[in-house]
Design a protein around this motif. Structure first.
Motif, PDB file in Angstrom:
ATOM      1  N   ARG A   1       0.741  -1.163  -0.095  1.00 59.90           N
ATOM      2  CA  ARG A   1      -0.126   0.089   0.086  1.00 59.90           C
ATOM      3  C   ARG A   1       0.877   1.171   0.108  1.00 59.90           C
ATOM      4  O   ARG A   1       0.393   2.460  -0.319  1.00 59.90           O
ATOM      5  CB  ARG A   1      -0.919   0.052   1.140  1.00 59.90           C
ATOM      6  CG  ARG A   1      -1.900  -1.137   1.318  1.00 59.90           C
ATOM      7  CD  ARG A   1      -2.452  -1.302   2.489  1.00 59.90           C
ATOM      8  NE  ARG A   1      -3.299  -0.058   2.950  1.00 59.90           N
ATOM      9  CZ  ARG A   1      -3.698   0.060   4.074  1.00 59.90           C
ATOM     10  NH1 ARG A   1      -3.818  -0.688   5.101  1.00 59.90           N
ATOM     11  NH2 ARG A   1      -4.421   1.287   4.381  1.00 59.90           N
ATOM     12  N   GLY A   2       2.067   1.132   0.174  1.00 60.61           N
ATOM     13  CA  GLY A   2       3.035   2.181   0.291  1.00 60.61           C
ATOM     14  C   GLY A   2       2.948   3.304   1.401  1.00 60.61           C
ATOM     15  O   GLY A   2       2.942   4.747   1.248  1.00 60.61           O
ATOM     16  N   VAL A   3       2.491   2.697   2.576  1.00 59.34           N
ATOM     17  CA  VAL A   3       2.115   3.517   3.823  1.00 59.34           C
ATOM     18  C   VAL A   3       2.715   3.093   5.116  1.00 59.34           C
ATOM     19  O   VAL A   3       3.081   1.661   4.900  1.00 59.34           O
ATOM     20  CB  VAL A   3       0.596   3.857   4.076  1.00 59.34           C
ATOM     21  CG1 VAL A   3      -0.082   4.450   2.789  1.00 59.34           C
ATOM     22  CG2 VAL A   3      -0.127   2.281   4.056  1.00 59.34           C
ATOM     23  N   LEU A   4       2.690   3.671   5.967  1.00 56.03           N
ATOM     24  CA  LEU A   4       3.221   3.343   7.237  1.00 56.03           C
ATOM     25  C   LEU A   4       2.073   2.571   8.157  1.00 56.03           C
ATOM     26  O   LEU A   4       0.882   3.046   8.011  1.00 56.03           O
ATOM     27  CB  LEU A   4       3.819   4.251   8.123  1.00 56.03           C
ATOM     28  CG  LEU A   4       5.091   4.883   7.631  1.00 56.03           C
ATOM     29  CD1 LEU A   4       5.554   6.220   8.602  1.00 56.03           C
ATOM     30  CD2 LEU A   4       6.470   3.793   7.475  1.00 56.03           C
ATOM     31  N   ARG A   5       2.362   1.323   8.846  1.00 55.89           N
ATOM     32  CA  ARG A   5       1.570   0.728   9.567  1.00 55.89           C
ATOM     33  C   ARG A   5       1.893   0.452  11.033  1.00 55.89           C
ATOM     34  O   ARG A   5       3.301   0.401  11.178  1.00 55.89           O
ATOM     35  CB  ARG A   5       0.973  -0.303   9.019  1.00 55.89           C
ATOM     36  CG  ARG A   5       1.973  -1.402   8.852  1.00 55.89           C
ATOM     37  CD  ARG A   5       1.476  -2.842   8.271  1.00 55.89           C
ATOM     38  NE  ARG A   5       2.512  -3.777   8.418  1.00 55.89           N
ATOM     39  CZ  ARG A   5       2.240  -5.127   7.964  1.00 55.89           C
ATOM     40  NH1 ARG A   5       0.999  -5.512   7.203  1.00 55.89           N
ATOM     41  NH2 ARG A   5       3.334  -5.972   7.826  1.00 55.89           N
ATOM     42  N   LEU A   6       1.154   0.141  11.985  1.00 59.90           N
ATOM     43  CA  LEU A   6       1.582  -0.088  13.171  1.00 59.90           C
ATOM     44  C   LEU A   6       1.844  -1.515  13.508  1.00 59.90           C
ATOM     45  O   LEU A   6       1.405  -2.365  12.634  1.00 59.90           O
ATOM     46  CB  LEU A   6       0.656   0.326  14.256  1.00 59.90           C
ATOM     47  CG  LEU A   6       0.938   0.449  15.723  1.00 59.90           C
ATOM     48  CD1 LEU A   6       2.195   1.437  15.859  1.00 59.90           C
ATOM     49  CD2 LEU A   6      -0.089   0.463  16.748  1.00 59.90           C
ATOM     50  N   ASP A   7       2.965  -1.917  13.983  1.00 60.42           N
ATOM     51  CA  ASP A   7       3.412  -3.324  14.033  1.00 60.42           C
ATOM     52  C   ASP A   7       2.227  -4.261  14.663  1.00 60.42           C
ATOM     53  O   ASP A   7       1.768  -3.771  15.663  1.00 60.42           O
ATOM     54  CB  ASP A   7       4.497  -3.539  15.175  1.00 60.42           C
ATOM     55  CG  ASP A   7       5.287  -4.830  15.022  1.00 60.42           C
ATOM     56  OD1 ASP A   7       4.557  -6.037  14.683  1.00 60.42           O
ATOM     57  OD2 ASP A   7       6.510  -5.102  15.148  1.00 60.42           O
ATOM     58  N   PRO A   8       1.710  -5.081  13.828  1.00 65.64           N
ATOM     59  CA  PRO A   8       0.541  -5.946  14.266  1.00 65.64           C
ATOM     60  C   PRO A   8       0.809  -6.609  15.561  1.00 65.64           C
ATOM     61  O   PRO A   8      -0.139  -6.717  16.153  1.00 65.64           O
ATOM     62  CB  PRO A   8       0.694  -7.173  13.072  1.00 65.64           C
ATOM     63  CG  PRO A   8       1.284  -6.347  12.000  1.00 65.64           C
ATOM     64  CD  PRO A   8       2.501  -5.601  12.373  1.00 65.64           C
ATOM     65  N   ALA A   9       2.106  -6.821  16.204  1.00 70.36           N
ATOM     66  CA  ALA A   9       2.035  -7.333  17.381  1.00 70.36           C
ATOM     67  C   ALA A   9       1.819  -6.606  18.705  1.00 70.36           C
ATOM     68  O   ALA A   9       1.584  -6.857  19.555  1.00 70.36           O
ATOM     69  CB  ALA A   9       3.702  -7.330  17.551  1.00 70.36           C
ATOM     70  N   VAL A  10       1.314  -5.118  18.394  1.00 77.98           N
ATOM     71  CA  VAL A  10       0.609  -4.413  19.459  1.00 77.98           C
ATOM     72  C   VAL A  10      -0.772  -4.009  19.190  1.00 77.98           C
ATOM     73  O   VAL A  10      -1.268  -3.269  19.817  1.00 77.98           O
ATOM     74  CB  VAL A  10       1.387  -2.945  19.551  1.00 77.98           C
ATOM     75  CG1 VAL A  10       2.926  -3.215  19.674  1.00 77.98           C
ATOM     76  CG2 VAL A  10       1.384  -1.941  18.169  1.00 77.98           C
TER      77      VAL A  10
END
Length: 213
Positions: free
Chosen positions: A189-198
């Protein structure tokens, strides 16, 4: 005529870590402010232990204000009364209350930190240890050095202050950098995302494995 010396003294004042209301203070206050903003962004993403992230944001934003206005030194007034009953002189008596407050904050955030990915958890713990070593440990030693010298600044106090501020600035910078490690780039998607672990695990699905590297 002393003009060069006077000009250099002014320049030194702007960057003297032992003074307030200058570039060094602005830098430290800015680090705390950025950390508070990042923690608030994480909290808005509805992570696991969202309340703890809001607490991190509130603490960081308060620390940003405190770094510039020295709010913590207002604790000297009640701490001085307590110090009268102790067999030693700390010089900076606010640590008598500052240390327990730091302990309580650490206990409140312990579960949050332990649940984070290892690379982030270790960085935050290391940064916190460095900061507290400077803010509580070296600060206390500096206070006793100052008190033992009739509150006259000497070289030992100056060098101690440099060490204290180095530890504090390094600790905050490391903790801030570690917190940024919770953000990942989504290549698709070319975007930043939060680590799924949190993030909360959807019902019926196992938590995704976070790879470190």
């Amino acid at each position: 005529e002393g003009r060069l010396s006077a000009n250099l003294h002014v320049l030194f004042w702007y960057f003297d870590v032992g003074r307030e209301y200058n570039m060094a203070t602005w830098y430290n206050s800015g680090l705390w402010l950025l950390m508070g903003v990042v923690a608030a962004v994480i909290a808005c993403s509805r992570p696991v232990r969202r309340g703890a992230w809001w607490l991190v944001a509130a603490i960081a934003l308060f620390a940003s204000v405190d770094e510039y206005l020295e709010v913590h030194e207002r604790l000297d007034l009640p701490a001085d009364r307590l110090l009268e009953h102790l067999p030693f002189d700390l010089g900076f008596s606010w640590v008598l209350f500052g240390a327990p407050i730091a302990l309580v904050i650490g206990l409140l955030l312990l579960r949050l930190v332990l649940d984070l990915p290892a690379r982030v958890r270790n960085g935050l713990i290391f940064g916190a240890v460095l900061f507290l070593l400077g803010a509580i440990g070296v600060e206390s030693v500096n206070g006793m050095v100052l008190a033992g010298n009739d509150h006259i600044v000497n070289n030992a106090f100056i060098y101690g202050t440099m060490l204290e501020e180095l530890l504090e600035m390094s600790g905050v910078a490391i903790a801030f950098a570690s917190m940024l490690g919770l953000f990942q780039r989504d290549a698709h998607r070319g975007v930043l995302r939060l680590d799924p672990a949190v993030l909360p695990t959807p019902a019926g699905r196992s938590r995704p494995v976070t790879h470190v590297g």
